[in-house]
Motif scaffolding. Structure first.
Motif, PDB file in Angstrom:
ATOM      1  N   HIS A 164     -38.143  15.948  -0.191  1.00  0.00           N
ATOM      2  CA  HIS A 164     -39.009  16.651  -0.477  1.00  0.00           C
ATOM      3  C   HIS A 164     -39.742  16.375  -1.508  1.00  0.00           C
ATOM      4  O   HIS A 164     -38.705  15.262  -2.304  1.00  0.00           O
ATOM      5  N   ALA A 165     -40.651  17.265  -2.864  1.00  0.00           N
ATOM      6  CA  ALA A 165     -40.701  15.995  -4.225  1.00  0.00           C
ATOM      7  C   ALA A 165     -39.654  16.706  -4.749  1.00  0.00           C
ATOM      8  O   ALA A 165     -39.214  17.706  -4.668  1.00  0.00           O
ATOM      9  N   ILE A 166     -39.280  16.419  -5.847  1.00  0.00           N
ATOM     10  CA  ILE A 166     -38.136  16.018  -7.241  1.00  0.00           C
ATOM     11  C   ILE A 166     -38.563  16.686  -8.493  1.00  0.00           C
ATOM     12  O   ILE A 166     -39.529  15.863  -8.780  1.00  0.00           O
ATOM     13  N   LYS A 167     -38.321  18.468  -8.474  1.00  0.00           N
ATOM     14  CA  LYS A 167     -39.460  18.248 -10.074  1.00  0.00           C
ATOM     15  C   LYS A 167     -37.778  18.698 -10.876  1.00  0.00           C
ATOM     16  O   LYS A 167     -38.313  19.418 -11.931  1.00  0.00           O
ATOM     17  N   SER A 168     -37.097  19.860 -10.352  1.00  0.00           N
ATOM     18  CA  SER A 168     -35.863  19.701 -10.686  1.00  0.00           C
ATOM     19  C   SER A 168     -34.952  20.129 -10.168  1.00  0.00           C
ATOM     20  O   SER A 168     -34.400  18.918  -9.154  1.00  0.00           O
ATOM     21  N   PRO A 169     -33.829  19.895 -10.976  1.00  0.00           N
ATOM     22  CA  PRO A 169     -32.588  19.513 -10.486  1.00  0.00           C
ATOM     23  C   PRO A 169     -31.627  20.748  -9.549  1.00  0.00           C
ATOM     24  O   PRO A 169     -31.452  19.526  -8.137  1.00  0.00           O
ATOM     25  N   ALA A 170     -32.472  21.161  -9.274  1.00  0.00           N
ATOM     26  CA  ALA A 170     -31.882  21.761  -7.432  1.00  0.00           C
ATOM     27  C   ALA A 170     -32.903  21.039  -6.485  1.00  0.00           C
ATOM     28  O   ALA A 170     -32.295  21.826  -5.160  1.00  0.00           O
ATOM     29  N   ASP A 171     -33.529  20.478  -6.880  1.00  0.00           N
ATOM     30  CA  ASP A 171     -34.285  20.350  -5.637  1.00  0.00           C
ATOM     31  C   ASP A 171     -33.837  18.855  -5.528  1.00  0.00           C
ATOM     32  O   ASP A 171     -33.340  18.476  -4.043  1.00  0.00           O
ATOM     33  N   LEU A 172     -33.108  18.583  -5.771  1.00  0.00           N
ATOM     34  CA  LEU A 172     -32.200  17.088  -6.029  1.00  0.00           C
ATOM     35  C   LEU A 172     -30.103  17.466  -5.323  1.00  0.00           C
ATOM     36  O   LEU A 172     -30.011  16.769  -4.518  1.00  0.00           O
ATOM     37  N   LYS A 173     -30.468  19.206  -5.469  1.00  0.00           N
ATOM     38  CA  LYS A 173     -29.125  19.524  -4.285  1.00  0.00           C
ATOM     39  C   LYS A 173     -29.020  19.293  -2.586  1.00  0.00           C
ATOM     40  O   LYS A 173     -29.492  19.376  -1.807  1.00  0.00           O
ATOM     41  N   GLY A 174     -27.291  18.422  -2.556  1.00  0.00           N
ATOM     42  CA  GLY A 174     -27.303  18.256  -1.297  1.00  0.00           C
ATOM     43  C   GLY A 174     -27.719  16.732  -1.117  1.00  0.00           C
ATOM     44  O   GLY A 174     -27.898  16.156   0.315  1.00  0.00           O
ATOM     45  N   LEU A 175     -29.146  15.933  -1.868  1.00  0.00           N
ATOM     46  CA  LEU A 175     -29.502  14.911  -1.389  1.00  0.00           C
ATOM     47  C   LEU A 175     -28.472  13.690  -0.991  1.00  0.00           C
ATOM     48  O   LEU A 175     -27.668  13.237  -2.237  1.00  0.00           O
ATOM     49  N   LYS A 176     -28.914  13.178  -0.192  1.00  0.00           N
ATOM     50  CA  LYS A 176     -27.668  11.996  -0.120  1.00  0.00           C
ATOM     51  C   LYS A 176     -28.398  10.739  -0.774  1.00  0.00           C
ATOM     52  O   LYS A 176     -29.562  10.515  -0.102  1.00  0.00           O
ATOM     53  N   ILE A 177     -27.811  10.233  -2.107  1.00  0.00           N
ATOM     54  CA  ILE A 177     -28.516   9.336  -2.737  1.00  0.00           C
ATOM     55  C   ILE A 177     -27.739   8.108  -2.526  1.00  0.00           C
ATOM     56  O   ILE A 177     -26.348   8.105  -3.144  1.00  0.00           O
ATOM     57  N   CYS A 178     -28.134   6.873  -2.554  1.00  0.00           N
ATOM     58  CA  CYS A 178     -27.773   5.911  -2.968  1.00  0.00           C
ATOM     59  C   CYS A 178     -27.105   5.372  -3.923  1.00  0.00           C
ATOM     60  O   CYS A 178     -28.319   5.338  -4.557  1.00  0.00           O
ATOM     61  N   HIS A 235     -41.271  10.176  -1.544  1.00  0.00           N
ATOM     62  CA  HIS A 235     -41.268  11.252  -2.233  1.00  0.00           C
ATOM     63  C   HIS A 235     -41.066  10.552  -3.692  1.00  0.00           C
ATOM     64  O   HIS A 235     -39.421  10.060  -3.389  1.00  0.00           O
ATOM     65  N   LEU A 236     -41.508  10.501  -4.391  1.00  0.00           N
ATOM     66  CA  LEU A 236     -41.459   9.792  -5.640  1.00  0.00           C
ATOM     67  C   LEU A 236     -41.252  10.271  -7.508  1.00  0.00           C
ATOM     68  O   LEU A 236     -41.947  11.108  -6.787  1.00  0.00           O
ATOM     69  N   THR A 237     -39.904  11.288  -8.018  1.00  0.00           N
ATOM     70  CA  THR A 237     -40.211  12.081  -9.223  1.00  0.00           C
ATOM     71  C   THR A 237     -40.355  10.344 -10.173  1.00  0.00           C
ATOM     72  O   THR A 237     -38.777   9.360 -10.246  1.00  0.00           O
ATOM     73  N   LEU A 238     -40.964  10.801 -10.846  1.00  0.00           N
ATOM     74  CA  LEU A 238     -41.002   9.715 -12.104  1.00  0.00           C
ATOM     75  C   LEU A 238     -39.875  10.151 -13.743  1.00  0.00           C
ATOM     76  O   LEU A 238     -40.656  11.386 -14.049  1.00  0.00           O
ATOM     77  N   TRP A 239     -39.216   9.874 -13.430  1.00  0.00           N
ATOM     78  CA  TRP A 239     -37.778  10.647 -14.497  1.00  0.00           C
ATOM     79  C   TRP A 239     -37.706  10.101 -15.451  1.00  0.00           C
ATOM     80  O   TRP A 239     -37.262   9.978 -16.998  1.00  0.00           O
ATOM     81  N   GLY A 240     -37.806   8.373 -15.110  1.00  0.00           N
ATOM     82  CA  GLY A 240     -37.072   7.131 -15.628  1.00  0.00           C
ATOM     83  C   GLY A 240     -35.491   7.658 -16.809  1.00  0.00           C
ATOM     84  O   GLY A 240     -35.644   7.534 -17.914  1.00  0.00           O
ATOM     85  N   TYR A 241     -35.205   8.352 -16.071  1.00  0.00           N
ATOM     86  CA  TYR A 241     -33.710   8.266 -16.832  1.00  0.00           C
ATOM     87  C   TYR A 241     -32.939   7.518 -16.814  1.00  0.00           C
ATOM     88  O   TYR A 241     -31.586   7.556 -17.781  1.00  0.00           O
ATOM     89  N   VAL A 242     -33.004   6.212 -16.502  1.00  0.00           N
ATOM     90  CA  VAL A 242     -32.025   5.145 -17.113  1.00  0.00           C
ATOM     91  C   VAL A 242     -33.036   3.828 -16.655  1.00  0.00           C
ATOM     92  O   VAL A 242     -33.536   3.298 -16.174  1.00  0.00           O
ATOM     93  N   THR A 302     -46.275  10.468  -2.805  1.00  0.00           N
ATOM     94  CA  THR A 302     -46.763  11.387  -3.799  1.00  0.00           C
ATOM     95  C   THR A 302     -45.855  10.794  -4.810  1.00  0.00           C
ATOM     96  O   THR A 302     -44.499  10.841  -4.739  1.00  0.00           O
ATOM     97  N   VAL A 303     -46.674  11.462  -5.949  1.00  0.00           N
ATOM     98  CA  VAL A 303     -45.706  10.819  -7.250  1.00  0.00           C
ATOM     99  C   VAL A 303     -46.360  11.494  -8.317  1.00  0.00           C
ATOM    100  O   VAL A 303     -46.406  12.341  -8.003  1.00  0.00           O
ATOM    101  N   THR A 304     -44.384  12.472  -8.740  1.00  0.00           N
ATOM    102  CA  THR A 304     -43.921  13.742  -9.335  1.00  0.00           C
ATOM    103  C   THR A 304     -44.690  12.781 -10.625  1.00  0.00           C
ATOM    104  O   THR A 304     -43.441  12.506 -11.013  1.00  0.00           O
ATOM    105  N   GLU A 305     -44.991  13.590 -11.506  1.00  0.00           N
ATOM    106  CA  GLU A 305     -44.968  13.167 -12.964  1.00  0.00           C
ATOM    107  C   GLU A 305     -44.678  14.525 -13.717  1.00  0.00           C
ATOM    108  O   GLU A 305     -44.555  15.451 -13.629  1.00  0.00           O
ATOM    109  N   LEU A 306     -43.469  14.608 -15.034  1.00  0.00           N
ATOM    110  CA  LEU A 306     -42.705  15.851 -15.157  1.00  0.00           C
ATOM    111  C   LEU A 306     -42.905  16.323 -16.552  1.00  0.00           C
ATOM    112  O   LEU A 306     -43.511  15.667 -17.012  1.00  0.00           O
ATOM    113  N   SER A 307     -43.303  17.716 -16.370  1.00  0.00           N
ATOM    114  CA  SER A 307     -43.797  17.861 -17.826  1.00  0.00           C
ATOM    115  C   SER A 307     -42.731  17.471 -18.423  1.00  0.00           C
ATOM    116  O   SER A 307     -41.380  17.422 -18.243  1.00  0.00           O
TER     117      SER A 307
END
Ligand code: X2X
Length: 346
Positions: A164-178, A235-242, A302-307
């Motif tokens: 699903h789309a990730i818009k908040s840390p809650a959306d990452l909950k339990g997701l297996k990420i490599c 589902h792709l979220t642009l957060w530019g974290y690193v 789905t490209v999600t850009e964050l406010s």
């Protein structure tokens, strides 16, 4: 008399030349027929193109004296990219264009770029690599026994997943990420409530395809060239974290075996290739209409850009990790980085 003198002069010159020739030959003899250049990603990606440009420039400018062959897929260390730096140091690898992420287990200062949300934009990356922090990092690499020459770029690492789309840390909950690299990545994703698992790029692709992991984080240019939308990463979220810069390096013994003139050619070629590669890596993202985002959407992604407020929630959740790792990276280096970013040209 004059004729005799000329003959003597000629004989002297010949002797000098004869004395010089073996020295030049000896130097040539230390040159290998082929030098091995390690890369994680091949020429379908900006990263591999950077390596190819470097190799071609060196071959041309040394008239073939230095002949570099590309080894993508980190094949010289069986795909285990976190062993690449050690192999470079030991001489199993002669040259590399490598990610700071993959070398961070050996050089703690390289974790700088992976501090979550350190760099807000491309100008911030440039402020680090071209400024005082870049110099400190090159010194650390040099002290570790590898010769750093120039900067390149993998890109801003964005997160994708199949659920699903990730818009908040809650959306990452339990997701297996490599993730790859140092424990910093495991801590960042754990702080966000996700379930991170460490994996090389070679292992990540089949794991995504089989659904063994839900998501991954890589630059958009990598996502696109690897066609990750075809393995369910919709589902792709642009957060530019690193930000993920690359570094062009040479093994120290290999470097010392070259003539000073050839070293200078290799260094300048790395700088030229790095500049060109950074342009390729940013293509589609620096133009006003960001054509790469349209391409992605055209593939059904789905490209999600964050406010700014949405992004801030991720920054806040990972701040304890940033603070904890600041001393591991080196407080002076992190302070220099923060200062360089605050003073960047915008
Ligand atoms: O494995 C990855 O995620 C990659 C290809 O981006 C790196 O080598 C850091």
């Amino acid at each position: 008399m004059n004729f005799r003198r000329s003959l003597l002069a000629l004989a002297a010159a010949a002797t000098t030349l004869a004395a010089l020739a073996p020295a030049a030959q000896a130097q040539q003899q230390h040159y290998k027929a082929e030098y091995k250049l390690s890369l994680v990603l091949g020429t379908a990606f900006p990263w591999g193109k950077g390596g190819e440009i470097w190799a071609n420039l060196v071959r041309e400018r040394t008239q073939g004296r230095i002949n570099i062959k590309l080894y993508p897929g980190t094949s010289l260390v069986q795909g285990d990219q976190t062993r690449e730096f050690t192999a470079l140091r030991q001489g199993v690898i002669d040259l590399a264009v490598g990610s700071t992420i993959n070398w961070s287990p050996q050089i703690k200062q390289l974790n700088l770029f992976s501090l979550p949300f350190l760099t807000p934009d491309f100008a911030a990356i440039d402020a680090l690599t071209q400024g005082e922090p870049g110099r400190i990092i090159f010194q650390a690499i040099d002290r570790a026994g590898v010769v750093p020459l120039a900067w390149g770029e993998n890109g801003y690492r964005e997160i994708s997943n199949s659920k699903h789309a990730i818009k908040s840390p809650a959306d990452l909950k339990g997701l297996k990420i490599c993730v790859v690299g140092s424990p910093l990545f495991l801590e960042t994703f754990t702080a966000l409530g996700a379930n991170p698992t460490q994996m090389s790029w070679a292992d990540a692709q089949p794991a995504l395809a089989s659904g063994a992991v839900d998501g991954q984080e890589n630059p958009l240019a990598v996502y696109q060239a690897a066609r990750l939308h075809t393995v369910g990463q919709k589902h792709l979220t642009l957060w530019g974290y690193v930000a993920d810069p690359l570094i062009f390096v040479v093994n120290k013994d290999v470097w010392n075996s070259w003539t000073p003139a050839d070293r200078e050619i290799v260094r300048q070629a790395a700088i030229d290739a790095g500049k060109e590669e950074i342009g390729i890596a940013r293509k589609g993202l620096v133009e006003a209409d960001k054509p790469l985002l349209k391409e992605l959407a055209g593939n059904g992604v789905t490209v999600t850009e964050l406010s700014p407020a949405e992004r801030e929630a991720f920054v806040k959740a990972t701040r304890p990790v940033y603070d904890k790792w600041k001393s591991t990276v080196g407080s002076d280096l992190v302070n220099a980085a923060e200062k360089a970013i605050a003073g960047r040209a915008k």
